[in-house]
Design a protein around this motif. Structure first.
Motif, PDB file in Angstrom:
ATOM      1  N   ALA A   1       0.836  -1.214   0.000  1.00 41.11           N
ATOM      2  CA  ALA A   1       0.000   0.000   0.000  1.00 41.11           C
ATOM      3  C   ALA A   1       0.862   1.252   0.000  1.00 41.11           C
ATOM      4  N   PHE A   2       1.963   1.223   0.743  1.00 40.72           N
ATOM      5  CA  PHE A   2       2.839   2.387   0.771  1.00 40.72           C
ATOM      6  C   PHE A   2       3.692   2.497  -0.480  1.00 40.72           C
ATOM      7  N   ALA A   3       3.936   1.385  -1.156  1.00 43.41           N
ATOM      8  CA  ALA A   3       4.724   1.404  -2.382  1.00 43.41           C
ATOM      9  C   ALA A   3       3.958   2.091  -3.511  1.00 43.41           C
ATOM     10  N   VAL A   4       2.633   1.949  -3.518  1.00 41.27           N
ATOM     11  CA  VAL A   4       1.814   2.639  -4.507  1.00 41.27           C
ATOM     12  C   VAL A   4       1.639   4.058  -3.989  1.00 41.27           C
ATOM     13  N   HIS A   5       2.463   4.943  -4.493  1.00 42.71           N
ATOM     14  CA  HIS A   5       2.557   6.282  -3.935  1.00 42.71           C
ATOM     15  C   HIS A   5       2.146   7.311  -4.991  1.00 42.71           C
ATOM     16  N   ALA A   6       1.050   7.953  -4.742  1.00 49.03           N
ATOM     17  CA  ALA A   6       0.620   9.023  -5.639  1.00 49.03           C
ATOM     18  C   ALA A   6       1.416  10.276  -5.305  1.00 49.03           C
ATOM     19  N   GLY A   7       1.642  11.100  -6.288  1.00 48.47           N
ATOM     20  CA  GLY A   7       2.386  12.323  -6.076  1.00 48.47           C
ATOM     21  C   GLY A   7       1.502  13.449  -5.561  1.00 48.47           C
ATOM     22  N   SER A   8       2.158  14.526  -5.175  1.00 48.38           N
ATOM     23  CA  SER A   8       1.417  15.696  -4.714  1.00 48.38           C
ATOM     24  C   SER A   8       2.241  16.956  -4.962  1.00 48.38           C
ATOM     25  N   ILE A   9       1.520  18.036  -5.158  1.00 43.79           N
ATOM     26  CA  ILE A   9       2.142  19.354  -5.262  1.00 43.79           C
ATOM     27  C   ILE A   9       1.410  20.227  -4.256  1.00 43.79           C
ATOM     28  N   GLU A  10       2.115  20.595  -3.210  1.00 41.95           N
ATOM     29  CA  GLU A  10       1.511  21.345  -2.118  1.00 41.95           C
ATOM     30  C   GLU A  10       2.154  22.723  -2.002  1.00 41.95           C
ATOM     31  N   PRO A  11       1.348  23.782  -2.039  1.00 39.97           N
ATOM     32  CA  PRO A  11       1.916  25.121  -1.868  1.00 39.97           C
ATOM     33  C   PRO A  11       2.335  25.342  -0.417  1.00 39.97           C
ATOM     34  N   LYS A  12       3.550  25.834  -0.227  1.00 41.65           N
ATOM     35  CA  LYS A  12       4.047  26.131   1.119  1.00 41.65           C
ATOM     36  C   LYS A  12       3.747  27.576   1.503  1.00 41.65           C
ATOM     37  N   ARG A  13       4.020  28.487   0.566  1.00 40.25           N
ATOM     38  CA  ARG A  13       3.793  29.909   0.832  1.00 40.25           C
ATOM     39  C   ARG A  13       3.649  30.649  -0.489  1.00 40.25           C
TER      40      ARG A  13
ATOM     41  N   VAL B   1      -1.114  13.144  -9.708  1.00 42.54           N
ATOM     42  CA  VAL B   1      -0.441  14.095  -8.826  1.00 42.54           C
ATOM     43  C   VAL B   1      -1.503  15.068  -8.328  1.00 42.54           C
ATOM     44  N   GLU B   2      -1.742  15.027  -7.031  1.00 41.74           N
ATOM     45  CA  GLU B   2      -2.738  15.910  -6.425  1.00 41.74           C
ATOM     46  C   GLU B   2      -2.139  17.310  -6.288  1.00 41.74           C
ATOM     47  N   ALA B   3      -2.818  18.287  -6.855  1.00 37.09           N
ATOM     48  CA  ALA B   3      -2.347  19.671  -6.803  1.00 37.09           C
ATOM     49  C   ALA B   3      -3.327  20.492  -5.972  1.00 37.09           C
ATOM     50  N   LYS B   4      -2.819  21.116  -4.929  1.00 35.79           N
ATOM     51  CA  LYS B   4      -3.665  21.917  -4.044  1.00 35.79           C
ATOM     52  C   LYS B   4      -3.550  23.391  -4.409  1.00 35.79           C
ATOM     53  N   VAL B   5      -4.624  24.118  -4.117  1.00 38.07           N
ATOM     54  CA  VAL B   5      -4.686  25.552  -4.389  1.00 38.07           C
ATOM     55  C   VAL B   5      -4.442  26.296  -3.089  1.00 38.07           C
TER      56      VAL B   5
END
Length: 179
Positions: free
Chosen positions: A9-21, A163-167
């Protein structure tokens, strides 16, 4: 058996783009955007780009003014597209933005540059008024529509290609003009 399932489960790793600032600062003729993103592509996308599949990233900025009894007033939009590709001949990652090209020895270096926006002009000074409040939003996302067709089809169901991209949204109050 349970430990093996947890590892899978941990090997299947989706990406993410998270804004820091993110912040808007006054420049000579325009307000400029500075932002920082934490980017994690995931193993499958890192492997794909290392095998020569180009990745495209879109930076999107929107500035709006809230209105009480009506939809928000659109003030400015700015978008920027990055293309990241690996060349097996030179063994370098090439990052392209418009007509500007940069080469990097590692994927981590290239991703650091994609994740840091500095002094990008986004809105002219005469478009906004001192003392008024605006809502700003910024997002950096992987453009899956630019992937090769087989990857586009796989990206629909395969978490490793998503890749999950947050606003990031924030209130921006224009400082009073300094004389």
């Amino acid at each position: 058996m349970l430990a093996l399932l947890l590892l899978a489960a941990f090997a299947v790793h989706a990406g993410s783009i998270e804004p820091k600032r993110a912040a808007l600062t006054p420049g000579d003729d325009a307000y400029t955007l500075s932002a920082e993103f934490a980017i994690e592509l995931g193993n499958r996308l890192e492997d794909a780009v290392a095998r020569g599949v180009p990745l495209y990233f879109n930076l999107e900025f929107v500035l709006e003014r809230s209105r009480k009894y009506w939809v928000n007033e659109h003030i400015a939009t700015r978008s920027l597209t990055y293309r990241l590709a690996y060349s097996g001949l030179t063994r370098q990652y090439r990052l392209t933005t418009g007509n500007l090209h940069q080469n990097f020895g590692s994927l981590a270096e290239a991703m650091r540059v994609v994740g840091r926006i500095a002094a990008l002009p986004v809105v002219d000074r005469d478009q906004i008024k001192a003392g008024e409040s605006y809502e700003a939003a910024v997002r950096l996302a992987l453009d899956r529509s630019q992937l090769p067709k087989p990857f586009q089809v796989d990206a629909i169901t395969d978490r490793e290609l998503q890749v999950e991209a947050k606003v990031l949204r924030w209130q921006f109050v224009v400082p009073a003009a300094v004389q």
